[in-house]
Design a protein around this motif. Structure first.
Motif, PDB file in Angstrom:
ATOM      1  N   THR A 185     -10.486  24.330  41.620  1.00  0.00           N
ATOM      2  CA  THR A 185     -10.172  25.698  41.278  1.00  0.00           C
ATOM      3  C   THR A 185     -11.210  26.207  40.135  1.00  0.00           C
ATOM      4  O   THR A 185     -11.231  27.331  39.763  1.00  0.00           O
ATOM      5  CB  THR A 185      -8.922  25.684  40.425  1.00  0.00           C
ATOM      6  OG1 THR A 185      -8.682  25.096  39.209  1.00  0.00           O
ATOM      7  CG2 THR A 185      -7.528  25.553  41.319  1.00  0.00           C
ATOM      8  N   TRP A 235     -11.113  24.526  34.828  1.00  0.00           N
ATOM      9  CA  TRP A 235     -10.034  24.330  35.551  1.00  0.00           C
ATOM     10  C   TRP A 235      -8.706  23.798  34.679  1.00  0.00           C
ATOM     11  O   TRP A 235      -7.707  23.707  34.942  1.00  0.00           O
ATOM     12  CB  TRP A 235     -10.428  23.212  36.661  1.00  0.00           C
ATOM     13  CG  TRP A 235     -10.863  22.009  36.099  1.00  0.00           C
ATOM     14  CD1 TRP A 235     -12.242  21.587  35.963  1.00  0.00           C
ATOM     15  CD2 TRP A 235     -10.204  20.892  35.397  1.00  0.00           C
ATOM     16  NE1 TRP A 235     -12.507  20.295  35.531  1.00  0.00           N
ATOM     17  CE2 TRP A 235     -11.076  19.902  35.004  1.00  0.00           C
ATOM     18  CE3 TRP A 235      -8.938  20.577  34.984  1.00  0.00           C
ATOM     19  CZ2 TRP A 235     -10.945  18.642  34.219  1.00  0.00           C
ATOM     20  CZ3 TRP A 235      -8.666  19.624  34.227  1.00  0.00           C
ATOM     21  CH2 TRP A 235      -9.753  18.512  34.018  1.00  0.00           C
ATOM     22  N   ALA A 285     -12.061  29.802  38.568  1.00  0.00           N
ATOM     23  CA  ALA A 285     -11.756  29.937  37.003  1.00  0.00           C
ATOM     24  C   ALA A 285     -12.883  30.380  36.240  1.00  0.00           C
ATOM     25  O   ALA A 285     -12.750  31.216  35.440  1.00  0.00           O
ATOM     26  CB  ALA A 285     -11.135  28.614  36.396  1.00  0.00           C
ATOM     27  N   THR A 286     -14.212  29.888  36.803  1.00  0.00           N
ATOM     28  CA  THR A 286     -15.438  30.223  35.934  1.00  0.00           C
ATOM     29  C   THR A 286     -15.680  31.620  36.031  1.00  0.00           C
ATOM     30  O   THR A 286     -16.207  32.472  35.067  1.00  0.00           O
ATOM     31  CB  THR A 286     -16.318  29.200  36.340  1.00  0.00           C
ATOM     32  OG1 THR A 286     -15.873  27.709  35.925  1.00  0.00           O
ATOM     33  CG2 THR A 286     -17.510  29.579  35.402  1.00  0.00           C
ATOM     34  N   GLU A 325     -13.313  34.064  36.811  1.00  0.00           N
ATOM     35  CA  GLU A 325     -12.678  35.002  36.099  1.00  0.00           C
ATOM     36  C   GLU A 325     -12.945  34.831  34.556  1.00  0.00           C
ATOM     37  O   GLU A 325     -12.784  35.717  33.815  1.00  0.00           O
ATOM     38  CB  GLU A 325     -11.257  34.473  36.375  1.00  0.00           C
ATOM     39  CG  GLU A 325     -10.050  35.374  35.634  1.00  0.00           C
ATOM     40  CD  GLU A 325      -8.680  35.073  36.212  1.00  0.00           C
ATOM     41  OE1 GLU A 325      -7.816  35.454  35.530  1.00  0.00           O
ATOM     42  OE2 GLU A 325      -8.649  34.146  37.174  1.00  0.00           O
ATOM     43  N   LEU A 384      -7.544  29.717  31.020  1.00  0.00           N
ATOM     44  CA  LEU A 384      -7.856  31.173  31.255  1.00  0.00           C
ATOM     45  C   LEU A 384      -6.734  31.986  30.487  1.00  0.00           C
ATOM     46  O   LEU A 384      -7.249  33.057  30.080  1.00  0.00           O
ATOM     47  CB  LEU A 384      -7.695  31.643  32.729  1.00  0.00           C
ATOM     48  CG  LEU A 384      -8.584  30.958  33.680  1.00  0.00           C
ATOM     49  CD1 LEU A 384      -8.292  31.428  35.176  1.00  0.00           C
ATOM     50  CD2 LEU A 384     -10.209  31.473  33.481  1.00  0.00           C
TER      51      LEU A 384
END
Length: 233
Positions: free
Chosen positions: A183, A146, A187-188, A190, A151
């Motif tokens: 999130t 997060w 996030a992980t 993605e 990312l």
């Protein structure tokens, strides 16, 4: 499993090393970033089904968690991250690893050298391994993906050829904490997609664990170690 524990001091920082079996000069080695070695972890390691061949685990627990393990400055609620990750990475690559390798008679072997960590230590391990290009892979257990900008960084990162990634997250983790931390699930997922698509990444494994962020962290770390150590290069 028989394991020998040695405590060393590198640039004033205490490092705990766990040796399993006879070490060859190019044996596998894992630096656990931000994770200390306590009795519970050592008991769990001795009960674990880890490789029979020799390997070395290096536990480096920094006293400045939020500062040392954040790649860049960020704010999350009341927490401020100083962004001293580059200094920490330099310590690992230029001081800690050479010192430990010399102490154990090991030859530098990037393809068999890994970083691993939990929570912010997990995100740091992934970032540091990608940033330096001097590791064969990284494990981010319940990692703080997060983290602002994580990312975006992964989208432009250039892993070394044959890089291996292990990601894990508790199923309940996206349901608690400040909004930004919630999130972490998206996030992980993605992050796993981004890394899996990179031609230099040999494999990327994403594991959903049971429970919250604080559920059986030692066991999550051991499962990550097993994945890295048992993976043929």
């Amino acid at each position: 499993m028989s394991m020998n524990v040695t405590t060393l001091t590198c640039r004033g920082q205490a490092i705990s090393c766990v040796q399993s079996g006879a070490l060859s000069p190019d044996c596998a080695r894992v630096v656990l970033c931000g994770t200390g070695l306590d009795d519970a972890m050592l008991r769990a390691l001795r009960r674990a089904d880890l490789p029979k061949s020799g390997f070395l685990l290096i536990f480096w627990e920094t006293p400045d968690w939020d500062g040392a393990l954040s790649p860049w400055k960020a704010v999350c609620g009341e927490r401020t991250f100083a962004g001293n990750g580059k200094e920490s990475l330099s310590f690992v690559t230029d001081a800690l690893l050479p010192f430990v390798e010399k102490s154990y008679g090991l030859t530098p072997c990037p393809s068999r050298t890994f970083l691993a960590g939990y929570s912010l230590g997990g995100w740091f391990s992934l970032w540091a391994a990608l940033e330096s290009g001097r590791f064969g892979g990284a494990a981010s257990c319940s990692g703080s993906l997060w983290f602002p900008g994580a990312l975006d960084y992964l989208k432009t990162a250039e892993p070394p050829e044959g890089f291996a990634v292990y990601l894990s997250l508790g199923k309940k983790e996206p349901q608690s904490g400040p909004p930004l931390m919630r999130t972490v699930g998206a996030a992980t997922k993605e992050a796993a997609l981004i890394l899996s698509a990179h031609p230099h990444v040999r494999r990327c494994r994403f594991v959903w664990e049971n429970g919250t962020h604080f559920t059986e962290p030692n066991q999550r770390i051991i499962r990550a170690l097993s994945d890295l150590l048992c993976d043929p290069v």
